[in-house]
Design an enzyme around this catalytic site. Structure first.
Site, PDB file in Angstrom:
ATOM      1  CG  ASP A  10      26.339  63.230  49.095  1.00 56.80           C
ATOM      2  OD1 ASP A  10      27.142  63.391  48.118  1.00 56.80           O
ATOM      3  OD2 ASP A  10      26.156  62.027  49.661  1.00 56.80           O
ATOM      4  CE1 TYR A  60      30.008  61.818  57.126  1.00 53.74           C
ATOM      5  CE2 TYR A  60      31.332  59.757  57.380  1.00 53.74           C
ATOM      6  CZ  TYR A  60      31.137  60.940  56.886  1.00 53.74           C
ATOM      7  OH  TYR A  60      31.926  61.263  55.866  1.00 53.74           O
ATOM      8  CG  ASP A 119      20.513  60.948  49.174  1.00 54.28           C
ATOM      9  OD1 ASP A 119      19.729  61.113  48.449  1.00 54.28           O
ATOM     10  OD2 ASP A 119      21.688  61.855  49.363  1.00 54.28           O
ATOM     11  NE  ARG A 176      24.756  59.005  48.847  1.00 53.33           N
ATOM     12  CZ  ARG A 176      24.095  59.784  48.127  1.00 53.33           C
ATOM     13  NH1 ARG A 176      23.432  59.611  47.029  1.00 53.33           N
ATOM     14  NH2 ARG A 176      24.638  61.404  48.333  1.00 53.33           N
TER      15      ARG A 176
END
Length: 239
Positions: free
Chosen positions: A43, A71, A85, A177
């Protein structure tokens, strides 16, 4: 203008504020090559490892996309947004309690191993041929099917309420998210993903990644030297 033929994989450290497709366009233009794709959307908010495939490398795109990802990120408790988010609008706020570490550990533990995750409306999944994020921009919310996902490992790196830093190793198709959103719900206060950085995809890490700024400023020959050949990719994957 003759387009060059390049085959392989370029590891890119994506900057915040740009889409994965933006990176593809920059690489295509700078290397004057047409056949370029990416493995796993990041994103605009997110930074980190983006695998760019070139030429015959596009034939292994699905193979590379299917690999596990790692991540590191930060979630902010007490605020739920319409995109899950920090790029979204806050739709609900709740007080954040003085949660003991054991309660936070238990909330994370609930989303470990195998479980189902509801894809967010801002995902690229298509409904009747239209990406959900395009429907979301129109203010629409449609029914989605839960997806079976897996978290192989997680680590709570820091707790400084209302924020929590974490690391997660997950399967293909995992939405970080939504991970933050679900953990916030489990704690009862809601949450959204404040920041995210992909640090690993399969066997590939950020160690040999080139920045987007480098791609925009270095000469093409220098960038081409950073492209991993298909035999090298195969060896690195252990295939």
């Amino acid at each position: 203008m003759n387009l060059t033929s390049l085959d392989g994989v370029l590891l890119v450290d994506k900057a915040s504020g740009m889409t994965s497709h933006d990176v593809v366009a920059i690489v295509r233009r700078r290397l004057n090559t047409k056949k370029v794709g990416h493995c796993g959307t990041l994103d605009p908010l997110a930074t980190g490892l983006l695998l760019i495939v070139l030429g015959r490398g596009t034939k292994i795109q699905d193979l590379l996309m299917a690999e596990d990802k790692e991540y590191v990120g930060t979630m902010k408790l007490g605020e739920t947004t319409d995109s899950q988010d920090a790029d979204g609008q806050v739709v609900e706020t709740k007080p954040v309690g003085e949660y003991p570490r054991e309660q936070i550990d238990a909330a994370f533990a609930k989303f470990h191993g195998d479980f189902y995750q509801m894809p967010p409306m801002v995902s690229a999944i298509k409904k009747e041929g239209v990406p959900l994020y395009k429907l979301a921009r129109q203010g629409k919310v449609v029914e989605r099917e839960p997806r079976f996902v897996h978290v192989y490992a997680h680590e709570i790196q820091a707790v400084r309420l209302p924020e929590i830093d974490f690391r997660v190793v997950c399967s293909k198709g995992f939405y970080v998210r939504t991970y933050a959103f679900d953990i916030g719900n489990e704690l009862g206060c809601g949450a959204h993903l404040k920041s995210l950085r992909r640090t690993k995809s399969g066997k590939f890490t950020l160690e040999h990644a080139v920045t987007v700024n480098d791609i925009q400023t270095l000469d093409a020959a220098n960038i081409e030297q950073r492209i991993l050949s298909l035999p090298t990719v195969s060896r690195m994957r252990g295939a």
